[in-house]
Design an enzyme around this catalytic site. Structure first.
Site, PDB file in Angstrom:
ATOM      1  N   TRP A 114       0.861  -1.185   0.000  1.00  0.00           N
ATOM      2  CA  TRP A 114       0.000   0.000   0.000  1.00  0.00           C
ATOM      3  C   TRP A 114       0.904   1.244   0.000  1.00  0.00           C
ATOM      4  O   TRP A 114       1.847   1.320   0.799  1.00  0.00           O
ATOM      5  CB  TRP A 114      -0.864  -0.047   1.255  1.00  0.00           C
ATOM      6  CG  TRP A 114      -1.789   1.099   1.445  1.00  0.00           C
ATOM      7  CD1 TRP A 114      -2.638   1.633   0.511  1.00  0.00           C
ATOM      8  CD2 TRP A 114      -1.991   1.834   2.654  1.00  0.00           C
ATOM      9  NE1 TRP A 114      -3.353   2.652   1.076  1.00  0.00           N
ATOM     10  CE2 TRP A 114      -2.985   2.795   2.387  1.00  0.00           C
ATOM     11  CE3 TRP A 114      -1.451   1.773   3.938  1.00  0.00           C
ATOM     12  CZ2 TRP A 114      -3.438   3.693   3.340  1.00  0.00           C
ATOM     13  CZ3 TRP A 114      -1.900   2.657   4.890  1.00  0.00           C
ATOM     14  CH2 TRP A 114      -2.884   3.613   4.589  1.00  0.00           C
ATOM     15  N   ASP A 195      -0.504  -5.647   9.663  1.00  0.00           N
ATOM     16  CA  ASP A 195      -1.428  -4.567   9.324  1.00  0.00           C
ATOM     17  C   ASP A 195      -2.791  -5.176   9.003  1.00  0.00           C
ATOM     18  O   ASP A 195      -2.937  -5.907   8.026  1.00  0.00           O
ATOM     19  CB  ASP A 195      -0.881  -3.783   8.114  1.00  0.00           C
ATOM     20  CG  ASP A 195      -1.734  -2.565   7.806  1.00  0.00           C
ATOM     21  OD1 ASP A 195      -2.731  -2.331   8.518  1.00  0.00           O
ATOM     22  OD2 ASP A 195      -1.408  -1.841   6.845  1.00  0.00           O
ATOM     23  N   ALA A 197      -6.289  -4.069   8.123  1.00  0.00           N
ATOM     24  CA  ALA A 197      -7.194  -2.974   7.747  1.00  0.00           C
ATOM     25  C   ALA A 197      -8.512  -3.485   7.172  1.00  0.00           C
ATOM     26  O   ALA A 197      -9.409  -2.701   6.893  1.00  0.00           O
ATOM     27  CB  ALA A 197      -6.506  -2.062   6.726  1.00  0.00           C
ATOM     28  N   LYS A 230     -12.798   0.560   7.044  1.00  0.00           N
ATOM     29  CA  LYS A 230     -13.512  -0.203   6.019  1.00  0.00           C
ATOM     30  C   LYS A 230     -14.605  -1.065   6.626  1.00  0.00           C
ATOM     31  O   LYS A 230     -15.740  -1.055   6.159  1.00  0.00           O
ATOM     32  CB  LYS A 230     -12.531  -1.097   5.240  1.00  0.00           C
ATOM     33  CG  LYS A 230     -11.310  -0.371   4.700  1.00  0.00           C
ATOM     34  CD  LYS A 230     -11.645   0.517   3.531  1.00  0.00           C
ATOM     35  CE  LYS A 230     -10.672   1.652   3.333  1.00  0.00           C
ATOM     36  NZ  LYS A 230      -9.300   1.348   3.045  1.00  0.00           N
TER      37      LYS A 230
HETATM   38  C1  LIG Z   1      -3.245  -1.784   4.000  1.00  0.00           C
HETATM   39  C2  LIG Z   1      -3.850  -0.657   4.749  1.00  0.00           C
HETATM   40  N1  LIG Z   1      -3.395  -0.369   5.984  1.00  0.00           N
HETATM   41  C3  LIG Z   1      -3.886   0.627   6.706  1.00  0.00           C
HETATM   42  C4  LIG Z   1      -4.903   1.431   6.221  1.00  0.00           C
HETATM   43  C5  LIG Z   1      -5.326   2.536   7.129  1.00  0.00           C
HETATM   44  O1  LIG Z   1      -6.573   2.996   7.083  1.00  0.00           O
HETATM   45  P1  LIG Z   1      -7.143   4.156   7.998  1.00  0.00           P
HETATM   46  O2  LIG Z   1      -6.040   5.008   8.501  1.00  0.00           O
HETATM   47  O3  LIG Z   1      -8.095   4.881   7.129  1.00  0.00           O
HETATM   48  O4  LIG Z   1      -7.840   3.467   9.142  1.00  0.00           O
HETATM   49  C6  LIG Z   1      -5.410   1.196   4.936  1.00  0.00           C
HETATM   50  C7  LIG Z   1      -6.444   2.038   4.355  1.00  0.00           C
HETATM   51  O5  LIG Z   1      -6.690   2.082   3.183  1.00  0.00           O
HETATM   52  C8  LIG Z   1      -4.852   0.133   4.185  1.00  0.00           C
HETATM   53  O6  LIG Z   1      -5.292  -0.168   2.952  1.00  0.00           O
END
Ligand SMILES: Cc1ncc(COP(=O)(O)O)c(C=O)c1O
Length: 387
Positions: A114, A195, A197, A230
Site C-alpha cells: 500500500w 497490518d 485494515a 472499512k
Molecule cells: C493496508 C492498509 N493499511 C492501513 C490502512 C489505514 O486505514 P485508515 O487510517 O483509514 O484506518 C489502509 C487504508 O486504506 C490500508 O489499505
C-alpha cells in the site's frame, strides 16, 4: 480523483478510490453505526478530554476481536492496546515505538505494498526495505523469494505483513505459508508488524485473524495495527488501534508507557466519537449481529463483482487468464497491465484506476462489468498492437 470528477462521460467508472461502494455507488453509513451513534449522542454527558490511551472498553473489545477471548498472550497479561487515529495512526505509533526501541532496525515491507506504508513508516526515520511478494504480470505470489530475502535480515528487524486482503494485490498467504513464515521469523528473531485494515472483508471476522492469532501464539513480540475504516465504514472518524504483544508482563507495561508517550507527543489523544460508536457496536449483541450481517453483505458484494468481472473477461478473451480476480480477497486486485494500458483505459474508455493497475472491485457494478471487461481487453490489444 480530479480527472475522474472532471470527466463528463456518463458511463465513467471509478476503480481508483480505495473505499467500499454499494450497488448505488455510495459509501454508506452502516445501519449499526447510525443506531450506535444515536445511543452515543443520548448518553454522552461531556466532551472533556479522553486519555492518550483512548477508550478502555474499545481497546479491550479490539483485543478480543483480534486475538480472541482466551488467547494465551492475553491470559498472561502480555498484551497492551492503544486506541489510535485510524490504521494510519496505529502504523505511525508502531513505527515510532520500533524506532525508540531499536533505532537501527529496518522495516521490511512487501513489494508491492500500500503506497502510504512508505511515508507512514519512513517518516519516523526508520529504514525501509522491500521483500518480494507478488508478480503482477504473472498474478502470482513470490513466496519462495520472500522467504529467501527475509532469511537474510538481521535479528531484530521488523517485517510488515498484511494480515488479510493484501492491498494492492488481493493475494494473501495460505495457512501453510503463514506457518513457514512463522518458523522463519522465530529462527531469524525477526519481529512481525501485522497490518489489519480489512478484518471481515476476506472470509469472515474470525477467519481473517486466524493467522494473527497463530503468529501471536508462536512469537514473543508482535505489533498489530488495526483499522475500522472499512469494516465499520467509519473512515473519516479515524478509528484504529495498535496492539503490542510483549515478551512478559513487565515488558508489556514498559512498552505501553512508551506507546502513551509517543501518542502524547504526536497528537495527544485519539478522537473519541468513532471509537465510542465502535465500542457500542462491539458491546451490544444486537448491534454486533447487525454489523456482522452488514459486513457479510459488503463482502458478498465484492465477491460477486470479482466473479462477474472474471466471467465477463472469460467471455471476451475466451480463456481463463483473468480468473485470478475471482480467487483473490478484499477490495483490490492488480490487473497486471502496463501504465500505457491504464492510461488508455482512462483516456479512451473513461475507466480510472491507479497507475500500478490496482482495481477497487467495489467500483464495479452489475451493469458495467461487461463494459469494463471489454475495455480492458480492447486497451490491452491496442497497446500491444502499437508496440
Ligand atoms: C493496508 C492498509 N493499511 C492501513 C490502512 C489505514 O486505514 P485508515 O487510517 O483509514 O484506518 C489502509 C487504508 O486504506 C490500508 O489499505
Amino acid at each position: 480523483m480530479a480527472k475522474f470528477r472532471a470527466d463528463p462521460f456518463a458511463q465513467k467508472v471509478d476503480l481508483g478510490v480505495g473505499v467500499f461502494r454499494d450497488l448505488s455507488g455510495n459509501t454508506p453509513i452502516l445501519d449499526c453505526v447510525r443506531r450506535a451513534e444515536q445511543t452515543v449522542l443520548k448518553s454522552q454527558t461531556t466532551k472533556s478530554y479522553v486519555s492518550a490511551a483512548g477508550r478502555e472498553e474499545f481497546n479491550s473489545a479490539v483485543e478480543e476481536l483480534v486475538l480472541g477471548s482466551s488467547h494465551p498472550a492475553r491470559r498472561d497479561r502480555r498484551v497492551r492496546t492503544l486506541q489510535a487515529p485510524g490504521g494510519c495512526g496505529a502504523l505511525r505509533v508502531g513505527a515510532e515505538l520500533i524506532r525508540a526501541a531499536s533505532p537501527t532496525a529496518a522495516v521490511h515491507v512487501s513489494d508491492p505494498t500500500w503506497g502510504n506504508h512508505v511515508p507512514l513508516l519512513g517518516s519516523s526515520g526508520l529504514r525501509l526495505q522491500r521483500y518480494p511478494y507478488y508478480e503482477a504480470a504473472a498474478h502470482e505470489l513470490r513466496f519462495d523469494a520472500m522467504l529467501e530475502r527475509l532469511d537474510q535480515a538481521p535479528a531484530g528487524d521488523v517485517v510488515l505483513v498484511h494480515a488479510c486482503c493484501h492491498n494492492p494485490t488481493g493475494a494473501d498467504l495460505a495457512p501453510q505459508q503463514w506457518q513457514a513464515l512463522i518458523e522463519l521469523l522465530l529462527r531469524r528473531r525477526l519481529i512481525p508488524f501485522l497490518d489489519l485494515a480489512y478484518q471481515g472483508f476476506g472470509e469472515n471476522l474470525a477467519a481473517d485473524v486466524a493467522a494473527i492469532r497463530q503468529v501471536a501464539e508462536a512469537l514473543p513480540e508482535v505489533l498489530i495495527a488495526t483499522s475500522y475504516s472499512k469494516n465499520l465504514g467509519l473512515y473519516r472518524e479515524r478509528v484504529g488501534a495498535l496492539i503490542a504483544v510483549c515478551e512478559d508482563e513487565s515488558r508489556a507495561d514498559a512498552t505501553y508507557s512508551h506507546m502513551l508517550q509517543i501518542a502524547r507527543s504526536i497528537y495527544s489523544m485519539p478522537p473519541d466519537h468513532g471509537a465510542a460508536i465502535a465500542a457500542c457496536i462491539f458491546a451490544d449483541p444486537h448491534l454486533r449481529e447487525s454489523w456482522i450481517s452488514e459486513l457479510a453483505a459488503m463482502r458478498t458484494r465484492i465477491q460477486d463483482m470479482r466473479l462477474l468481472l472474471s466471467q465477463k473477461l472469460r467471455a471476451v478473451t475466451g480463456d481463463d487468464s483473468f480468473d485470478f480476480i475471482r480467487a483473490q480477497h478484499g477490495m483490490f486486485s492488480l490487473l497486471g497491465v502496463s501504465t500505457a494500458v491504464v492510461d488508455r483505459l482512462r483516456e479512451q474508455h473513461h475507466i480510472y484506476m491507479t497507475g500500478d493497475s490496482r482495481m477497487n472491485l467495489a467500483g464495479i457494478m452489475p451493469h458495467n462489468a461487461a463494459y469494463v471487461a471489454e475495455s480492458i481487453v480492447a486497451a490491452r490489444t491496442a497497446v500491444m498492437q502499437a508496440a
